[in-house]
Design an enzyme around this catalytic site. Sequence first.
Site, PDB file in Angstrom:
ATOM      1  N   TYR B 328      17.968  20.036  -0.110  1.00  0.00           N
ATOM      2  CA  TYR B 328      19.209  20.458  -0.764  1.00  0.00           C
ATOM      3  C   TYR B 328      19.678  19.372  -1.741  1.00  0.00           C
ATOM      4  O   TYR B 328      20.085  19.647  -2.855  1.00  0.00           O
ATOM      5  CB  TYR B 328      20.310  20.690   0.273  1.00  0.00           C
ATOM      6  CG  TYR B 328      20.147  21.923   1.140  1.00  0.00           C
ATOM      7  CD1 TYR B 328      20.161  23.206   0.591  1.00  0.00           C
ATOM      8  CD2 TYR B 328      20.018  21.818   2.517  1.00  0.00           C
ATOM      9  CE1 TYR B 328      20.045  24.339   1.394  1.00  0.00           C
ATOM     10  CE2 TYR B 328      19.895  22.946   3.329  1.00  0.00           C
ATOM     11  CZ  TYR B 328      19.913  24.200   2.767  1.00  0.00           C
ATOM     12  OH  TYR B 328      19.794  25.305   3.557  1.00  0.00           O
ATOM     13  N   PHE B 331      17.829  19.516  -5.041  1.00  0.00           N
ATOM     14  CA  PHE B 331      18.171  20.668  -5.873  1.00  0.00           C
ATOM     15  C   PHE B 331      19.595  20.569  -6.433  1.00  0.00           C
ATOM     16  O   PHE B 331      19.856  20.988  -7.555  1.00  0.00           O
ATOM     17  CB  PHE B 331      17.998  21.974  -5.092  1.00  0.00           C
ATOM     18  CG  PHE B 331      16.552  22.321  -4.873  1.00  0.00           C
ATOM     19  CD1 PHE B 331      15.642  22.274  -5.936  1.00  0.00           C
ATOM     20  CD2 PHE B 331      16.079  22.692  -3.620  1.00  0.00           C
ATOM     21  CE1 PHE B 331      14.301  22.587  -5.745  1.00  0.00           C
ATOM     22  CE2 PHE B 331      14.745  23.011  -3.419  1.00  0.00           C
ATOM     23  CZ  PHE B 331      13.852  22.954  -4.483  1.00  0.00           C
ATOM     24  N   LYS B 337      21.401  23.833 -13.923  1.00  0.00           N
ATOM     25  CA  LYS B 337      21.306  25.081 -13.174  1.00  0.00           C
ATOM     26  C   LYS B 337      22.684  25.554 -12.721  1.00  0.00           C
ATOM     27  O   LYS B 337      23.060  26.720 -12.910  1.00  0.00           O
ATOM     28  CB  LYS B 337      20.407  24.845 -11.962  1.00  0.00           C
ATOM     29  CG  LYS B 337      20.293  26.008 -11.016  1.00  0.00           C
ATOM     30  CD  LYS B 337      19.385  25.609  -9.858  1.00  0.00           C
ATOM     31  CE  LYS B 337      19.478  26.585  -8.720  1.00  0.00           C
ATOM     32  NZ  LYS B 337      18.774  26.049  -7.529  1.00  0.00           N
ATOM     33  N   TYR B 338      23.495  24.641 -12.154  1.00  0.00           N
ATOM     34  CA  TYR B 338      24.791  25.071 -11.619  1.00  0.00           C
ATOM     35  C   TYR B 338      25.810  25.319 -12.724  1.00  0.00           C
ATOM     36  O   TYR B 338      26.692  26.156 -12.575  1.00  0.00           O
ATOM     37  CB  TYR B 338      25.278  24.087 -10.555  1.00  0.00           C
ATOM     38  CG  TYR B 338      24.371  24.155  -9.347  1.00  0.00           C
ATOM     39  CD1 TYR B 338      24.366  25.313  -8.551  1.00  0.00           C
ATOM     40  CD2 TYR B 338      23.475  23.143  -9.043  1.00  0.00           C
ATOM     41  CE1 TYR B 338      23.505  25.428  -7.474  1.00  0.00           C
ATOM     42  CE2 TYR B 338      22.618  23.248  -7.961  1.00  0.00           C
ATOM     43  CZ  TYR B 338      22.626  24.394  -7.182  1.00  0.00           C
ATOM     44  OH  TYR B 338      21.780  24.520  -6.133  1.00  0.00           O
ATOM     45  N   ASP B 424      22.834  35.445   8.895  1.00  0.00           N
ATOM     46  CA  ASP B 424      21.789  35.890   7.964  1.00  0.00           C
ATOM     47  C   ASP B 424      22.387  37.033   7.155  1.00  0.00           C
ATOM     48  O   ASP B 424      22.936  37.977   7.731  1.00  0.00           O
ATOM     49  CB  ASP B 424      20.575  36.361   8.773  1.00  0.00           C
ATOM     50  CG  ASP B 424      19.389  36.727   7.881  1.00  0.00           C
ATOM     51  OD1 ASP B 424      19.606  37.365   6.815  1.00  0.00           O
ATOM     52  OD2 ASP B 424      18.258  36.380   8.247  1.00  0.00           O
ATOM     53  N   MET B 425      22.300  36.934   5.824  1.00  0.00           N
ATOM     54  CA  MET B 425      22.961  37.936   4.979  1.00  0.00           C
ATOM     55  C   MET B 425      22.465  39.354   5.255  1.00  0.00           C
ATOM     56  O   MET B 425      23.150  40.328   4.994  1.00  0.00           O
ATOM     57  CB  MET B 425      22.780  37.589   3.502  1.00  0.00           C
ATOM     58  CG  MET B 425      21.352  37.752   2.994  1.00  0.00           C
ATOM     59  SD  MET B 425      21.168  37.309   1.264  1.00  0.00           S
ATOM     60  CE  MET B 425      20.979  35.548   1.351  1.00  0.00           C
ATOM     61  N   GLU B 440      21.152  32.202  -5.020  1.00  0.00           N
ATOM     62  CA  GLU B 440      20.085  31.432  -5.686  1.00  0.00           C
ATOM     63  C   GLU B 440      18.862  31.461  -4.769  1.00  0.00           C
ATOM     64  O   GLU B 440      18.560  30.499  -4.093  1.00  0.00           O
ATOM     65  CB  GLU B 440      20.527  30.002  -6.014  1.00  0.00           C
ATOM     66  CG  GLU B 440      21.174  29.230  -4.882  1.00  0.00           C
ATOM     67  CD  GLU B 440      21.312  27.738  -5.224  1.00  0.00           C
ATOM     68  OE1 GLU B 440      20.534  27.218  -6.042  1.00  0.00           O
ATOM     69  OE2 GLU B 440      22.212  27.098  -4.662  1.00  0.00           O
ATOM     70  N   GLU B 449      10.251  33.959  -3.060  1.00  0.00           N
ATOM     71  CA  GLU B 449      10.952  33.500  -1.860  1.00  0.00           C
ATOM     72  C   GLU B 449      11.757  34.646  -1.238  1.00  0.00           C
ATOM     73  O   GLU B 449      12.676  34.426  -0.461  1.00  0.00           O
ATOM     74  CB  GLU B 449      11.821  32.276  -2.195  1.00  0.00           C
ATOM     75  CG  GLU B 449      10.968  31.048  -2.536  1.00  0.00           C
ATOM     76  CD  GLU B 449      11.779  29.792  -2.861  1.00  0.00           C
ATOM     77  OE1 GLU B 449      12.992  29.787  -2.624  1.00  0.00           O
ATOM     78  OE2 GLU B 449      11.172  28.819  -3.360  1.00  0.00           O
TER      79      GLU B 449
END
Lengths: 644, 644
Positions: B328, B331, B337-338, B424-425, B440, B449
């Site tokens: 993490y 990244f 990116k953000y 978990d979504m 993301e 992924e």
Amino acid sequence: MPLGKRADCKNAKYAGIWPSRCANVCDGIQEAFQVGFDFVAVSLNHEKLGTGVPGPHTCIRSDLDLQSQSWTSQVVGIASAASGPAGGEDCMGAGGHECGGESRRSELSAVLEKEFGWASYLGLQAVILPSVASQSEEEMPLVAQAVSQAMMSKTFLQVWVQVPVALDRGEHGRNYDKWHCIRALSNYHQQVRLALVLGEDLPEPSDLDVWTGEPVRSAIVPVSAFKFNAKGYPTLPKGHQNFLRRLFRMGVQVIVRDDALGHRLGADAIKSAQDPENNPLRVYWEYLSFLFRGMEQPTENEAAELDYRDYLQSPLQPLQDHLESATYEVFERDQTKYTTYEEAVYRALLDKFPGGASGGRTPVLMVVGAGRGPLVLASLRASKRAKVGIKVYAVEKNPNAYITLLHLHQKEKWGDTVTIVHQDMRHWNTTERADIMVSELLGSFGDNELSPECLDGAQRFLAEDGVSIPQSYTSYLAPISTSKLHEEIRNLKELKLMETPYVVKLFAHTLLAENQEVFRFDHPNRAEVVDNERFRTLHFERPAGSGPGILHGFAGYFESVLYKDVLLSIRPETHTPNMFSWFPIFFPLARPVYLGCADDGGGRISVHVWRRSARHKVWYEYALASPEVHPLVNPEGRSYAAEL
Amino acid sequence: MPLGKRADCKNAKYAGIWPSRCANVCDGIQEAFQVGFDFVAVSLNHEKLGTGVPGPHTCIRSDLDLQSQSWTSQVVGIASAASGPAGGEDCMGAGGHECGGESRRSELSAVLEKEFGWASYLGLQAVILPSVASQSEEEMPLVAQAVSQAMMSKTFLQVWVQVPVALDRGEHGRNYDKWHCIRALSNYHQQVRLALVLGEDLPEPSDLDVWTGEPVRSAIVPVSAFKFNAKGYPTLPKGHQNFLRRLFRMGVQVIVRDDALGHRLGADAIKSAQDPENNPLRVYWEYLSFLFRGMEQPTENEAAELDYRDYLQSPLQPLQDHLESATYEVFERDQTKYTTYEEAVYRALLDKFPGGASGGRTPVLMVVGAGRGPLVLASLRASKRAKVGIKVYAVEKNPNAYITLLHLHQKEKWGDTVTIVHQDMRHWNTTERADIMVSELLGSFGDNELSPECLDGAQRFLAEDGVSIPQSYTSYLAPISTSKLHEEIRNLKELKLMETPYVVKLFAHTLLAENQEVFRFDHPNRAEVVDNERFRTLHFERPAGSGPGILHGFAGYFESVLYKDVLLSIRPETHTPNMFSWFPIFFPLARPVYLGCADDGGGRISVHVWRRSARHKVWYEYALASPEVHPLVNPEGRSYAAEL
């Protein structure tokens, strides 16, 4: 900061502290640093992990407490059961087997899984598991399963299993068996390591040998194991000191566990400790540093061999392959070896030609396999000392070393004294006959570089009363325990590489029994039919009283009679001093074999060994016969053979 | 001495000299050192080797000339045929195919075998083979066989095959095919390397691209390739300069071959050279150093990625594995990116809530897969900029990152604005509906992924008019040549590891054709039956005029629409500037595939690609269809699959 400067003890110079309390991990590390320690061990029991393990909770709030680099190098985690109320010393006192209820057992795996995950997330190098003494035999499979599962997915995380070094043999056996359960079920994974816990008393040094072959990663010394000297400074008993130094040399890192701090610390020590550093733990670090710095420095030979410790090398095949210049260069540096050869030639010359050359004929000495000429030089030195003039033939098949010999011939102005012959000794045709034939064709296991076959081929041109130097050689084997080498060999993965013998400077290993003679060869061999095949069954007996252990394979050595009482040996009992040309050879077993207590039927180790040959090759086969019958290793030389 | 200081060019900083004459190797090295060069190339033709190759003979008398370390680091050998009278330039001039007679061909193998043996004995790092231009096609199998044999036994010796960089396409094709014969017959052995010979003229830059994917180890620049400036100093044409700099960056070492020294050297240069150093070669080394030091320094991003160049990484499986803190951390450093995500959320908020929150209801934004919170922070920044207050749900399944989020919640004083959900979504139950759902979940190949499966699961709680950020993503593939990666993958040995896609910072590779679109996914997906399986056949056309080459696999990229025209891309043509979170993905072929000239039927490369799924996993299968039909790679996901 490092305990001292040593190149030979790997990470042992970095010691850790397991504090009795720690408010937050960042301050904990700072305190440890101030005192001298390089890492801290802290609990992994985080309230939000949902393990249900009661407090005290960890001093880690989240991964944001530290940079990722610090997590990896400065912190190891302690799994909850180590300090939880259901485990620990109380429980051991209550009888081991009865620890905890059914619910604890069923939850053990879940707790470990969550804490391993958390440790891995943080990037910790290792998790310290509860002491096996605090857990029952029934719990071991659960722990082992959790460990095994972690090893499948947590690429870098190590697990350090706490095992007390017990004084009592029965207790030692139970601890060892629990440790064995964890590491065997997790298939001897190389990230499963031992954290030896040193109590107040230690067993005899010989009873500590077993740990040298095991994968010990750290040693936990509780503050309660320290004694206090007249001035109140903490010291360890002699036995502890010696064992810790052995562990330091193996690269084991020490962790001081603060279990009873301040209870018995003397006034002077407290004063000394609190004055400059303001922390009583400082004196413990200083004592470790004193122990570390007090170790004997490695000898020159040991220092030169550091990089070879437990490093696997394929045996040379000088008959099949042409050796390289750098290989000759290394071997030629071994003065002891060539001085011993010189002495053997000298004695032989004096014996055979007591009054110098007889009847006008110049004695003929042949060096078969002359390489770059070291035996030629040694023989010429012997000739000079003995005052016996000789004619030397240097026979060498390697076309590249031949070029070196020609160059040397010119440089040394050998003239007619030395004749260089570019031939394989087995095929050279000559009418000359050698009075003395000198060779250095021995491998670590004596005959393994095919000295018998080469010398049998060359003895055609040895005079009838001629002498071979060496006159004979004998190989020896001993069963050993060496987790390190077993791991190395498993990493090679291919069957072919897992049943090959390796030349290796054995370091982290335990000899399980005395070595025994295997094969012997004499030269010249005047038998009508020369047979260099051999078969022996060896029965080793472990010393009475030996506890449980583990067998990984066999160490091989040789002893050679160069001439009469001039010996050359790498057998431990008779090793020629300061000679470094040969390391032992290691014959691995594919699977480690558990050995029970010697007094309980686990004392005998038997092995069959063959030396076999076919038209173009020679090889060994072997098979464990006891305590288990194993399949034949290297049948028909499928994985390894020396080519003729 | 090094040509200059660079961390990114490996050994390219050490240049060598191939002198026109050398009386003895020891002096030769000393002279080279004085001038600046770090190693010398010398002939291996020793009279006593018995090869029968006529003189001039080598300047090496025997291995005793140097210490073994010097042989390894300061000398490379030149195989005889390179300079023998039967080969060489004369022969090439005479038409190539007609070189040498039958007897030469039959002796070629024997000469190479002896010289390889001699080089290996000395401990040299490499032997330079004759230029393929000086040898006929018929001789190639003999050379290849000798090379292959050497690779079987000479553990460390490299072979550098001289291949001229030809101006003429026909000639290039013939040279390439001869080189291909040697390396293919020796089974693409990683010690078989190219020594590119740069002539006076070079082809167009695009015609030089082919070499970037090949295993180039050294570049030989003959003195005759240099031009002389007004002051008489040697310089290289622009094209040479650029190509050499490309080669330097690949770690290629330059060897200056002294073939015409002094013929055209200007008076000033001679004066300058002879004044301090007394050797005219000095100015050539200085010119190389000037070129080397003049290279552009790597950018900050490039420097950070140095260690990742051509380094294979298994793709992350964030759904199956819990990511680690350090992952993490890396990244989260990607600000670009953000910032891009922030922009997308900002635009979506303005579009959907132009006047701020409508009707008193606070807009709901859900971050699904919140990790340690960077998208939560970006969304809150967007909300502030857009002046639209929002309620945020941060959904995260990783129990360890969940602890970090709780810690962050406290630290950032988020209060009621942000709710942390440890779920978990795909399985979270909520009555809340998201106006905007931010995620993301993209991998290097977009969907690899399992973003499609995760978002399909999460869209239950997306409002009917809700927006998904990203709105869509598309994967792209391009055929590439990369000897480096092919060797890396072959070294893994296991089938399982040889048909797995890898995330890799592609460096030493050649793109063989333009990338093409593969699979596209849109969110939300309101289809009645959602089908995330896909199949495409891609036909790539190499540029007209392309010479022969070699195909090792396919590079994969993605392009994503975060929101309307806010894009995120790692496709080379549209790559988001300064974004470093994703490297390309590489789909390897087990066997390299030779490609003929594009104009001669070798222009088309076709591949079938599947995205397949079963109950618990998703995987890719692919198969080369042209120029050869290959077996299916990874059928049924036997070697690699992403777990659901």
